[in-house]
Enzyme design. Structure first.
Site, PDB file in Angstrom:
ATOM      1  N   ALA A  66      11.541  36.988 -15.178  1.00 39.61           N
ATOM      2  CA  ALA A  66      11.970  36.016 -14.169  1.00 39.61           C
ATOM      3  C   ALA A  66      10.845  35.028 -13.836  1.00 39.61           C
ATOM      4  O   ALA A  66       9.740  35.100 -14.375  1.00 39.61           O
ATOM      5  CB  ALA A  66      12.446  36.751 -12.926  1.00 39.61           C
ATOM      6  N   HIS A  67      11.141  34.154 -12.932  1.00 40.58           N
ATOM      7  CA  HIS A  67      10.212  33.071 -12.579  1.00 40.58           C
ATOM      8  C   HIS A  67       8.896  33.614 -12.024  1.00 40.58           C
ATOM      9  O   HIS A  67       8.866  34.572 -11.262  1.00 40.58           O
ATOM     10  CB  HIS A  67      10.846  32.117 -11.574  1.00 40.58           C
ATOM     11  N   ASN A  68       7.808  33.011 -12.464  1.00 37.45           N
ATOM     12  CA  ASN A  68       6.466  33.310 -11.977  1.00 37.45           C
ATOM     13  C   ASN A  68       5.961  34.707 -12.351  1.00 37.45           C
ATOM     14  O   ASN A  68       4.959  35.177 -11.813  1.00 37.45           O
ATOM     15  CB  ASN A  68       6.367  33.124 -10.454  1.00 37.45           C
TER      16      ASN A  68
ATOM     17  N   SER B 205       7.866  36.916  -9.814  1.00 31.97           N
ATOM     18  CA  SER B 205       6.508  36.962  -9.283  1.00 31.97           C
ATOM     19  C   SER B 205       5.775  38.272  -9.515  1.00 31.97           C
ATOM     20  O   SER B 205       4.683  38.477  -8.988  1.00 31.97           O
ATOM     21  CB  SER B 205       6.492  36.643  -7.777  1.00 31.97           C
TER      22      SER B 205
END
Lengths: 346, 346, 346
Positions: free
Chosen positions: B241-243, B261
């Protein structure tokens, strides 16, 4: 596509009651049908829908006796379910899989060959020395690498990717975005903790009548072949690792993953999101319930497995029934402990 | 590809026993080899296969003394395993990754640049202001968005999609259908229960020698970068997922998902179908077994985790061993209760 | 894209402190920003970053009083967070979704129609009798089958595959590699153990403002429609089987799978890697935690579920807390047994 009630009755060798000139353009369940729909009534449990349906026409049995007036036209046949299924197959064939011809631009290497009566969609790609059979349907954006063989009557949907050397049998279906023949996940650890890639030079073999779901991934063998045997059905987003074998008429539901070199028997059923460790053997007719994790080989046929780690279904159901009440179990245990050993004085 | 036994012996600086003019066109395990195959014998545990193999030629040690007659030709070398591995790498390079040139139609924006000795397959797409290195192999149907950078020697297989702004290092491999840089799953709940999309304008960075599996998905960062560090290996159908950050030489097996994250350390191993919650930190050399669910950060290096929710592997194995016998445990408890408190009179 | 500090201030109706001629080419978090970056300070908890940031310019409140010197330029506005979000949306629009025009070669059947102000990327494909709205963005390698309808303002990213008959609403987003409308996994067992394919002739309907993640798969209905209702957000690699319905503003996280004919209510949240059995109904506002397996319908609204098989979240947390200590529980039980029944004599 649009046909009249009369045209459909003629194909089904049925007799019409009502207006045979009405147009029909879709098939629907009797309880969901709207104007323009054709439906059917087979199980008399649903007969009440016949008197309220908005379908334009309903296929019914020749022997059905109406209890109330029906607004839809009727086509009377010997076996409504069989007639309706025939229409379903015809409809799917006509709307999706019956395409023929070549849309430009399409790419086919000069050294590749393809049989007659095929469809090659725009932007489809066929690599060098491929041997593609007759009656094959290749949708747009399909990638077929070098030296791939595909048997007669196979359908490859949009954007499926078939790596070099893959062998696909007759009447297979490969759904959109599926990847067949990607490198096995093989890396040799080095002294410094990094990994060196182990070359993967095997291939994937799909026998006849195999179905591969959308965005499923099937890795090629390190050496030799990853094999999906005759009639096996693989659902969307399934992962089959290098050197896996799937037996005849085995069904694997969505998002299940099978690790490298595991051999699954014939007539097995793996439900969704199952995980299987590597180098296992699963006997014929094994059933694994959803989300289970199988870490051991199964030698006896016909076993039902559940849980992660998986064991016998009945034992697993019993253990889970207790699991929910663990806090109560602990409380009962504490009570017994207190009875057995009275609390110390303050 | 087809070579003679003599040609292969020459490359390997080995000596031939038998007919050096025979053609060879595939590599195979010694127990599976058929006519036309080249195989090898390294571990003497498998020596008995040498006397029954159907391989055309087998690579053996210069010092091997035959105990029976062998029908295959032999190529004698110093180290059969190393020689065979060299052939594997050569074979893969020649058959898959050694393509060069441009097949038309291919699309490359005028503002994009690409280094020498590359392959661009038909229907591949390279967007505006891309900077692509030398010796890069781009298979058909690959999408490379605007302003993407790709280092020397990287291979992108058919139909991989690389969103705008992505940065990819040298000698990376991106397998078919992988998606790199899709929007993070970020939605802000509104007072009426609906969601407003949070713009995702970061990117994805793959450092050198990273491998991404088929149909894996890696979201771009909301701001900044999702980072996969040097030498990390990501298997098919993995979701990052993002980051997210994945450390150096970390291995993530198929169908594992890592939420937004979360930072995974170096030299970690995540087995298949693992789930990781968001905003966690995983110390270096953490190992997580298949289907585990990690909900807490791990600060100590070298920990082994299992279960959903995951805790220490040894404790998890012990708890699972009892879990199977929960019905018996409950029966034992009931027995004690009956002993402690005799049933009331009727 | 590159703008000057002054140009950005003008758009935001803010006032500049510092050099307004400096160029800015990216947005970043204040603690990660480097030269060339624009950042913002909204929550004063992070004020200390303002005095150390390497950003070229920071958006701050008109009322902020500086406690130390700042090297970055400042743009003062009424509400820094809102101003920054507006820039994010502008940036994403400009860099990704603002493309217009047609790149050749692109394929569109003569019988298809598309509204104004659209983008059709190279190698995109639009089949017969499609009706595509205005302001639609279709990236390269997108496949849109025959008779598909797409509403105004929808974005379809690279290589998404949309089967024939699909209906997509306005302002939807379909990410790269997603497959919409693949055949449901329906096979009728035959007396010999093989399977006959059940034709799947329904379609998929996405209502307005739906988002579909990268490489997600949504099967068409057997008859009728698989429906994703208004505002629902579906993450990467999710599987939705035939005849599933997803309610309004429901969120489904990555790698979750929903089996055939299950109906999920409005405002539900399914976390990652959840599995749902078929033919279930999930009431509005149900929440299911990650990796759970739901096997029963939920009729009460607002329930939280956990576990595989799933039950109430609080009970599940308690049961899991005991599960870890099962070996100790068993030891305590054994001790009681020994007390109750002294060991036999040797």
């Amino acid at each position: 596509m649009e046909f009249t009630v009369g045209q459909i009755a003629e194909v089904l060798q049925g007799s019409v009651e009502g207006d045979a000139t009405q147009p029909v353009n879709r098939l629907a369940k009797i309880e969901e049908a709207r104007a323009g729909s054709l439906s059917f009534l087979s199980n008399l449990k649903y007969e009440h829908f016949l008197y309220t349906t908005q379908a334009t026409v309903v296929i019914v049995s020749r022997t059905l006796e109406l209890k109330k007036p029906v607004s839809a036209a009727l086509i009377r046949v010997d076996d409504p379910y069989t007639s309706f299924t025939a229409l379903l197959e015809f409809y799917q064939q006509a709307s999706r899989t019956g395409k023929r011809g070549v849309e430009e631009p399409a790419y086919m290497a000069a050294s590749a060959s393809i049989g007659g009566n095929h469809y090659r969609g725009a932007f489809s790609y066929i690599g060098e020395n491929c041997e593609i059979g007759a009656d094959v349907v290749i949708f747009p954006h399909v990638f077929i690498g070098d030296r791939v063989k595909i048997g007669d009557g196979t359908i490859v949907y949009a954007g499926a990717k078939i790596y070099a050397e893959t062998v696909i049998g007759q009447r297979c279906t490969v759904h959109a975005g599926a990847v067949i023949g990607s490198d096995g996940f093989g890396f040799a650890p080095q002294p410094d903790g990094s990994y060196r890639t182990i070359p993967q030079i095997g291939n994937v073999v799909l026998e006849d009548n195999v179905s591969i779901g959308a965005n499923a991934t099937i890795d090629c063998a390190t050496l030799g072949s990853t094999i999906i045997r005759e009639g096996a059905k693989i659902d969307n987003l399934v992962q089959l690792a290098h050197n896996v074998e799937v037996g005849r008429h085995t069904v694997i539901a969505s998002q299940t993953g099978v690790s490298g070199s595991t051999k699954i028997g014939d007539f097995c059923v793996l439900a969704g999101q199952v995980g299987m460790a590597g180098h296992l053997t699963l006997a014929n007719r094994t059933t694994v319930t959803a989300q289970s994790g199988v870490g051991k080989s199964i030698k006896q046929e016909g076993v039902l497995l559940q849980g992660s780690p998986a064991f016998g279904l009945r034992d697993s159901l019993r253990a889970n029934a207790i699991f929910r009440h663990l806090p109560e179990l602990e409380r009962r245990l504490r009570l017994l402990e207190q009875q057995a050993q009275p609390p110390e004085k303050p």
